[in-house]
Design a protein around this motif. Structure first.
Motif, short mmCIF file in Angstrom:
data_model
loop_
_atom_site.label_atom_id
_atom_site.label_comp_id
_atom_site.label_asym_id
_atom_site.label_seq_id
_atom_site.Cartn_x
_atom_site.Cartn_y
_atom_site.Cartn_z
N ARG A 273 0.84 -1.20 0.00
CA ARG A 273 0.00 0.00 0.00
C ARG A 273 0.88 1.25 0.00
O ARG A 273 0.59 2.23 -0.68
N MET A 274 1.96 1.21 0.79
CA MET A 274 2.90 2.34 0.80
C MET A 274 3.39 2.64 -0.62
O MET A 274 3.43 3.79 -1.04
N VAL A 275 3.75 1.57 -1.34
CA VAL A 275 4.35 1.73 -2.67
C VAL A 275 3.32 2.12 -3.70
O VAL A 275 3.46 3.13 -4.41
N LEU A 276 2.26 1.30 -3.83
CA LEU A 276 1.36 1.41 -4.97
C LEU A 276 0.24 2.43 -4.78
O LEU A 276 -0.35 2.88 -5.77
N ILE A 277 -0.06 2.78 -3.55
CA ILE A 277 -1.15 3.73 -3.31
C ILE A 277 -0.61 5.08 -2.82
O ILE A 277 -0.92 6.13 -3.38
N ASP A 278 0.25 5.03 -1.78
CA ASP A 278 0.73 6.28 -1.19
C ASP A 278 1.90 6.88 -1.97
O ASP A 278 2.10 8.10 -1.95
N GLU A 427 -5.30 -2.16 -8.65
CA GLU A 427 -5.79 -0.84 -8.24
C GLU A 427 -4.92 0.27 -8.83
O GLU A 427 -5.44 1.31 -9.27
N LEU A 428 -3.60 0.04 -8.84
CA LEU A 428 -2.69 1.04 -9.43
C LEU A 428 -3.01 1.23 -10.91
O LEU A 428 -3.13 2.36 -11.40
N VAL A 429 -3.16 0.11 -11.64
CA VAL A 429 -3.46 0.19 -13.08
C VAL A 429 -4.82 0.87 -13.30
O VAL A 429 -4.97 1.70 -14.21
N ARG A 430 -5.81 0.50 -12.48
CA ARG A 430 -7.13 1.12 -12.62
C ARG A 430 -7.06 2.63 -12.46
O ARG A 430 -7.66 3.39 -13.22
N ARG A 431 -6.27 3.07 -11.46
CA ARG A 431 -6.12 4.52 -11.24
C ARG A 431 -5.44 5.20 -12.43
O ARG A 431 -5.82 6.28 -12.84
#
Length: 550
Positions: A273-278, A427-431
């Protein structure tokens, strides 16, 4: 004068260590043989019978904290060092004998400006940890709160400052004389200096802790220590004491009724989550920085090294992920270009071929058949082979992912970090592919191009005006000639001095047979000539010995 003496002394220490571990050829390439002590030239030391990576690791550990940190960063740079050396440098340990407790207490009192007992009810003289930059002690505040006190080692600033200045000088020598194509030594040392100075500034680390505390404030499964700002300076960091079991203590977790498999998954989810979202992640998630509380929550400490992935990098990473999953090599190449990994001088055909082979080798495998470690190693080997210049934060991420996977497998042999990463990657790709996000990026890039287009006529007009005035200059750089010219000048100077020396000896011999003033029964002019000849000859000998070529 004192600074120059300090540098010279440190230079000689570095030279001695390089000689001891068999790196005399490096001194020859950099033309630094004049720093080799005379006794070492006559009797050079025998290097240990080890691999070059092991010898380099031992040399860096001997040279102290700055060079240990340098080696640790080099271990993540496949564009600079080959795989065998990188693997050896990854074993570098940042452990040193602790500083005397009284010296630490004096440092704490100096930073706070008051006696220790006015801030702490108890201060443990035995350190919890001692590293090259700082030392950590347990303490209790006057209100009974348990804390840890991280103190910068006394005098370390001068040691690091001297080493960084020498590294800057050496980087200039390497760039000037060896002209490496893979990277710029000066830029690397500048980046290393920035990273090391940030790690030494505890105010910055405290800021990192606060940032992560805010990001995880609503997640009860994650515990980030509280910073006591009134007791924190750039040399002193006081924070909450996190009490728990080390994350890799499988038996300890089982004794407390905590399932190690749940801990492995939680650690991976938190990091991903730290890497791919934050886009901001802990740069050193080894077991010593991760603890499990009695309630199963994960405590995280030591935020001196933090990686950051900006929006552009995240978008490029998404391109890489989509390209690999869809077997689209062109998309992977576009992602690498956007990351700045592929320079204009790199032939894309062999890169494309090796990428296709790498993708084909793993395409169709289930996630259970894949592991981060081997994949990251293959990517790093490809990067080294084709001189890819990957961003430093992305390299830090690769190393951290391998560490997280290793911790997970120590807790659960069936653990697979890629399976845990799958929903986060989606989720990263979707964003990144979301129409609003694409439109936002297109609008931002359109505005940037319009601004560039608006400035173009002015720049073109200025260039044409300079051309018409005859002010436009073209500069040519003759690569490699400077060093040759310097050596020719040095050689010609020595030849000239040798001719003068020979003339003085011959002339003085003739004068000895002539009449003139007499000193101690010998013609004075002859004595003066021989004395001058002796001084010139001595100067020649010293110059040759200092050059190391004799």
């Amino acid at each position: 004068m004192q600074r120059r003496y300090r540098h010279l002394r440190r230079y000689r220490q570095i030279v001695e260590v390089l000689l001891r571990y068999g790196f005399d050829y490096v001194l020859a390439q950099l033309d630094l043989q004049h720093l080799i002590p005379f006794r070492r030239r006559l009797m050079p030391p025998t290097p240990p019978e080890q691999t070059r990576g092991a010898r380099l690791r031992a040399a860096l550990e001997t040279l102290g904290p700055t060079f240990v940190k340098l080696g640790q960063i080099l271990s993540t740079r496949p564009d600079i060092v080959p795989e065998d050396i990188a693997q050896e440098l990854s074993l570098l340990q940042d452990h040193v004998p602790p500083v005397d407790a009284q010296a630490i207490i004096r440092e704490v009192e100096r930073e706070l400006g008051r006696p220790l007992e006015e801030s702490f009810a108890l201060f443990d003289s035995e350190p919890l940890a001692a590293a090259s930059i700082g030392q950590v002690h347990r303490a209790v505040l006057r209100d009974g709160t348990e804390v840890v006190v991280k103190v910068r080692r006394p005098g370390i600033e001068d040691v690091v400052a001297t080493d960084l200045e020498i590294l800057e000088s050496l980087a200039g020598l390497i760039e000037e004389r060896l002209r490496p194509e893979r990277f710029s030594p000066r830029e690397f040392v500048e980046e290393f200096t920035r990273v090391l100075r940030r790690e030494m500034d505890y105010h910055l680390e405290a800021g990192n802790i606060e940032r992560f505390r805010r990001a995880w404030a609503n997640e009860p499964r994650v515990r980030i220590p509280e910073v006591y700002w009134e007791l924190t300076t750039s040399r002193l960091l006081v924070m909450e004491y996190i009490r728990g079991v080390k994350v890799d203590d499988r038996d300890g977790l089982i004794q407390r009724g905590i399932d190690p498999r749940d801990v492995a998954r939680l650690g991976a989810e938190v990091f991903l989550r730290m890497v791919l979202i934050d886009g901001v992640f802990h740069g050193d998630p080894h077991p010593g920085n991760l603890f499990v509380m009695d309630d199963g929550s994960l405590g995280i400490i030591d935020f001196g090294v933090v990686g950051r992935l900006d929006r552009e990098t995240m978008s490029s990473v998404a391109d890489l992920f989509v390209g690999v999953t869809r077997r689209d090599t062109d998309r992977v190449l576009r992602g690498l270009i956007r990351l700045g990994a592929l320079g204009d001088d790199i032939d894309l055909r062999p890169v494309r071929r090796d990428l296709e082979e790498l993708i084909d080798r793993h395409y169709g495998k289930s996630l259970k058949q894949l592991e981060f470690g081997p994949l990251v190693n293959e990517v790093l080997q490809l990067a080294h082979r084709h001189r890819l210049r990957l961003p430093s934060d992305l390299l830090l991420l690769g190393k951290a992912l391998v560490t997280i996977e290793g911790v997970g497998k120590s807790l659960d042999p069936e653990f697979n970090a890629l399976e845990v990463a799958k929903p986060w990657a989606k989720e990263l790709v979707r964003r990144q592919l979301d129409p609003s996000a694409v439109a936002h990026r297109a609008l931002a890039e359109g505005v940037e191009y319009l601004q560039l287009l608006g400035r173009l006529p002015e720049k073109l007009d200025r260039s044409l005006t300079r051309l018409l005035r005859g002010e436009l200059q073209v500069r040519f750089l003759h690569e490699g000639l400077d060093r040759t010219v310097q050596r020719l000048e040095r050689t010609s100077n020595r030849v000239a001095m040798a001719i003068v020396l020979a003339a003085l000896i011959v002339g003085s011999g003739i004068v000895l047979q002539a009449q003139g003033p007499i000193w101690w029964g010998v013609p004075a002019l002859g004595v003066i000539g021989f004395v001058l000849a002796a001084f010139i000859g001595l100067g020649l000998v010293v110059g040759i010995l200092r050059s190391g070529r004799f």
